[in-house]
Motif scaffolding. Sequence first.
Motif, PDB file in Angstrom:
ATOM      1  N   ASP A  13       0.833  -1.208   0.000  1.00 60.70           N
ATOM      2  CA  ASP A  13       0.000   0.000   0.000  1.00 60.70           C
ATOM      3  C   ASP A  13       0.870   1.261   0.000  1.00 60.70           C
ATOM      4  OD1 ASP A  13      -2.275  -1.619   0.141  1.00 60.70           O
ATOM      5  OD2 ASP A  13      -2.517  -1.328   2.310  1.00 60.70           O
ATOM      6  N   ILE A  14       1.939   1.227   0.799  1.00 58.15           N
ATOM      7  CA  ILE A  14       2.858   2.370   0.849  1.00 58.15           C
ATOM      8  C   ILE A  14       3.508   2.577  -0.514  1.00 58.15           C
ATOM      9  CG2 ILE A  14       4.989   3.295   1.862  1.00 58.15           C
ATOM     10  CD1 ILE A  14       4.197   1.718   4.462  1.00 58.15           C
ATOM     11  N   ILE A  15       3.982   1.490  -1.100  1.00 55.65           N
ATOM     12  CA  ILE A  15       4.619   1.581  -2.421  1.00 55.65           C
ATOM     13  C   ILE A  15       3.635   2.139  -3.443  1.00 55.65           C
ATOM     14  CG2 ILE A  15       5.568   0.223  -4.341  1.00 55.65           C
ATOM     15  CD1 ILE A  15       6.729  -1.687  -2.136  1.00 55.65           C
ATOM     16  N   ALA A  16       2.411   1.622  -3.453  1.00 58.49           N
ATOM     17  CA  ALA A  16       1.405   2.079  -4.429  1.00 58.49           C
ATOM     18  C   ALA A  16       1.111   3.567  -4.253  1.00 58.49           C
ATOM     19  CB  ALA A  16       0.133   1.251  -4.298  1.00 58.49           C
ATOM     20  N   SER A  17       0.982   4.023  -3.019  1.00 57.76           N
ATOM     21  CA  SER A  17       0.717   5.450  -2.782  1.00 57.76           C
ATOM     22  C   SER A  17       1.906   6.311  -3.175  1.00 57.76           C
ATOM     23  CB  SER A  17       0.338   5.689  -1.314  1.00 57.76           C
ATOM     24  OG  SER A  17      -0.974   5.247  -1.084  1.00 57.76           O
ATOM     25  N   ALA A  18       3.106   5.860  -2.864  1.00 56.48           N
ATOM     26  CA  ALA A  18       4.305   6.616  -3.238  1.00 56.48           C
ATOM     27  C   ALA A  18       4.439   6.690  -4.758  1.00 56.48           C
ATOM     28  CB  ALA A  18       5.541   5.985  -2.612  1.00 56.48           C
ATOM     29  N   GLU A  19       4.178   5.579  -5.441  1.00 51.57           N
ATOM     30  CA  GLU A  19       4.246   5.576  -6.907  1.00 51.57           C
ATOM     31  C   GLU A  19       3.174   6.490  -7.503  1.00 51.57           C
ATOM     32  OE1 GLU A  19       4.010   1.374  -7.723  1.00 51.57           O
ATOM     33  OE2 GLU A  19       6.208   1.199  -7.808  1.00 51.57           O
ATOM     34  N   PHE A  20       1.984   6.489  -6.898  1.00 56.16           N
ATOM     35  CA  PHE A  20       0.919   7.379  -7.358  1.00 56.16           C
ATOM     36  C   PHE A  20       1.352   8.835  -7.233  1.00 56.16           C
ATOM     37  CE2 PHE A  20      -2.679  10.132  -6.486  1.00 56.16           C
ATOM     38  CZ  PHE A  20      -3.504   9.875  -7.568  1.00 56.16           C
ATOM     39  N   ILE A  21       1.902   9.178  -6.074  1.00 57.06           N
ATOM     40  CA  ILE A  21       2.360  10.554  -5.856  1.00 57.06           C
ATOM     41  C   ILE A  21       3.418  10.936  -6.884  1.00 57.06           C
ATOM     42  CG2 ILE A  21       3.640  12.070  -4.282  1.00 57.06           C
ATOM     43  CD1 ILE A  21       2.266  10.507  -1.949  1.00 57.06           C
ATOM     44  N   LEU A  22       4.411  10.058  -7.080  1.00 52.87           N
ATOM     45  CA  LEU A  22       5.468  10.368  -8.049  1.00 52.87           C
ATOM     46  C   LEU A  22       4.890  10.546  -9.450  1.00 52.87           C
ATOM     47  CD1 LEU A  22       8.345   8.027  -6.862  1.00 52.87           C
ATOM     48  CD2 LEU A  22       8.283  10.530  -6.761  1.00 52.87           C
ATOM     49  N   GLY A  23       3.934   9.702  -9.814  1.00 51.84           N
ATOM     50  CA  GLY A  23       3.302   9.835 -11.125  1.00 51.84           C
ATOM     51  C   GLY A  23       2.542  11.140 -11.275  1.00 51.84           C
ATOM     52  N   MET A  24       1.800  11.518 -10.257  1.00 47.80           N
ATOM     53  CA  MET A  24       1.036  12.771 -10.297  1.00 47.80           C
ATOM     54  C   MET A  24       1.953  13.993 -10.346  1.00 47.80           C
ATOM     55  SD  MET A  24      -2.205  12.107 -10.396  1.00 47.80           S
ATOM     56  CE  MET A  24      -2.948  13.666  -9.956  1.00 47.80           C
ATOM     57  N   MET A  25       3.114  13.874  -9.728  1.00 47.84           N
ATOM     58  CA  MET A  25       4.014  15.029  -9.620  1.00 47.84           C
ATOM     59  C   MET A  25       5.088  15.061 -10.701  1.00 47.84           C
ATOM     60  SD  MET A  25       2.947  16.978  -7.241  1.00 47.84           S
ATOM     61  CE  MET A  25       4.393  18.031  -7.021  1.00 47.84           C
ATOM     62  N   ARG A  26       5.118  14.064 -11.566  1.00 51.89           N
ATOM     63  CA  ARG A  26       6.154  14.019 -12.599  1.00 51.89           C
ATOM     64  C   ARG A  26       6.139  15.318 -13.408  1.00 51.89           C
ATOM     65  NH1 ARG A  26       5.439   9.121 -14.103  1.00 51.89           N
ATOM     66  NH2 ARG A  26       7.100   8.377 -12.775  1.00 51.89           N
ATOM     67  N   GLY A  27       7.270  15.997 -13.417  1.00 51.46           N
ATOM     68  CA  GLY A  27       7.396  17.241 -14.156  1.00 51.46           C
ATOM     69  C   GLY A  27       6.776  18.444 -13.473  1.00 51.46           C
ATOM     70  N   ARG A  28       6.311  18.270 -12.246  1.00 54.19           N
ATOM     71  CA  ARG A  28       5.665  19.361 -11.508  1.00 54.19           C
ATOM     72  C   ARG A  28       6.414  19.606 -10.206  1.00 54.19           C
ATOM     73  NH1 ARG A  28      -0.649  17.430 -11.721  1.00 54.19           N
ATOM     74  NH2 ARG A  28      -0.974  17.748 -13.932  1.00 54.19           N
ATOM     75  N   GLY A  29       6.213  20.762  -9.654  1.00 54.89           N
ATOM     76  CA  GLY A  29       6.863  21.105  -8.395  1.00 54.89           C
ATOM     77  C   GLY A  29       5.886  21.716  -7.409  1.00 54.89           C
ATOM     78  N   GLU A  30       6.462  22.406  -6.460  1.00 58.16           N
ATOM     79  CA  GLU A  30       5.690  23.041  -5.394  1.00 58.16           C
ATOM     80  C   GLU A  30       4.625  23.986  -5.943  1.00 58.16           C
ATOM     81  OE1 GLU A  30       6.506  26.329  -1.908  1.00 58.16           O
ATOM     82  OE2 GLU A  30       8.212  25.276  -2.790  1.00 58.16           O
ATOM     83  N   GLU A  31       4.950  24.675  -7.039  1.00 56.85           N
ATOM     84  CA  GLU A  31       4.005  25.631  -7.624  1.00 56.85           C
ATOM     85  C   GLU A  31       2.722  24.932  -8.069  1.00 56.85           C
ATOM     86  OE1 GLU A  31       7.157  25.106  -8.911  1.00 56.85           O
ATOM     87  OE2 GLU A  31       8.094  26.639  -7.664  1.00 56.85           O
ATOM     88  N   ALA A  32       2.859  23.740  -8.643  1.00 56.97           N
ATOM     89  CA  ALA A  32       1.687  22.990  -9.091  1.00 56.97           C
ATOM     90  C   ALA A  32       0.833  22.568  -7.902  1.00 56.97           C
ATOM     91  CB  ALA A  32       2.113  21.764  -9.904  1.00 56.97           C
ATOM     92  N   ALA A  34       0.551  24.169  -5.124  1.00 58.09           N
ATOM     93  CA  ALA A  34      -0.114  25.369  -4.617  1.00 58.09           C
ATOM     94  C   ALA A  34      -1.266  25.797  -5.520  1.00 58.09           C
ATOM     95  CB  ALA A  34       0.904  26.498  -4.482  1.00 58.09           C
ATOM     96  N   ALA A  35      -1.114  25.602  -6.820  1.00 54.51           N
ATOM     97  CA  ALA A  35      -2.100  26.103  -7.779  1.00 54.51           C
ATOM     98  C   ALA A  35      -3.268  25.152  -8.023  1.00 54.51           C
ATOM     99  CB  ALA A  35      -1.403  26.407  -9.107  1.00 54.51           C
ATOM    100  N   ASP A  36      -3.055  23.861  -7.818  1.00 53.78           N
ATOM    101  CA  ASP A  36      -4.053  22.857  -8.208  1.00 53.78           C
ATOM    102  C   ASP A  36      -4.551  22.103  -6.973  1.00 53.78           C
ATOM    103  OD1 ASP A  36      -5.451  20.627  -9.173  1.00 53.78           O
ATOM    104  OD2 ASP A  36      -4.066  20.309 -10.846  1.00 53.78           O
ATOM    105  N   ARG A  37      -5.728  22.480  -6.506  1.00 55.06           N
ATOM    106  CA  ARG A  37      -6.256  21.861  -5.281  1.00 55.06           C
ATOM    107  C   ARG A  37      -6.477  20.359  -5.440  1.00 55.06           C
ATOM    108  NH1 ARG A  37     -11.305  23.325  -1.317  1.00 55.06           N
ATOM    109  NH2 ARG A  37     -10.911  21.537   0.026  1.00 55.06           N
ATOM    110  N   SER A  38      -6.938  19.918  -6.601  1.00 52.27           N
ATOM    111  CA  SER A  38      -7.167  18.483  -6.814  1.00 52.27           C
ATOM    112  C   SER A  38      -5.858  17.706  -6.712  1.00 52.27           C
ATOM    113  CB  SER A  38      -7.827  18.232  -8.169  1.00 52.27           C
ATOM    114  OG  SER A  38      -9.117  18.785  -8.190  1.00 52.27           O
ATOM    115  N   LEU A  39      -4.813  18.239  -7.312  1.00 57.00           N
ATOM    116  CA  LEU A  39      -3.497  17.611  -7.229  1.00 57.00           C
ATOM    117  C   LEU A  39      -3.026  17.588  -5.779  1.00 57.00           C
ATOM    118  CD1 LEU A  39      -0.867  16.495  -8.507  1.00 57.00           C
ATOM    119  CD2 LEU A  39      -0.129  18.896  -8.742  1.00 57.00           C
TER     120      LEU A  39
END
Length: 126
Positions: A13-32, A34-39
């Motif tokens: 479960d931890i691995i799946a959540s960490a992989e999900f986070i990395l996938g959602m954040m690929r190419g994005r940073g702190e600004e994304a 802050a700007a995208d509530r769904s993210l």
Amino acid sequence: MRPSRTWQQRLQDIIASAEFILGMMRGRGEEALAADRSLRDAVLYNFVVIGEAARSVPKEVETRHSVVPWKDMRDMRNWVAHGYHGVDLEIVARTIREDLPDLIENLTRILTIDSGGEAGLANARE
């Protein structure tokens, strides 16, 4: 009532959540974040899942694999869940960038070693 999950399933479960986070954040940073509530909500929810799953890992597993930041995962969950109004997105972004890849690698190694190789890893994913 649903049967309790094994510690191996919790690690998955931890691995799946960490992989999900990395996938959602690929190419994005702190600004994304802050700007995208769904993210932001999706990422923070998965940090809560990581911390909840880490809470259910037996102490003997934690002791045997002290390289994993078990307490930090639980603390991050508490910070996100209870201090949601003061979550520092710079810290979240840095954690994603610097810590999640190693976490996935270490937990995958634990599953492989402690669960009987690749067959154990496949069983833990069920």
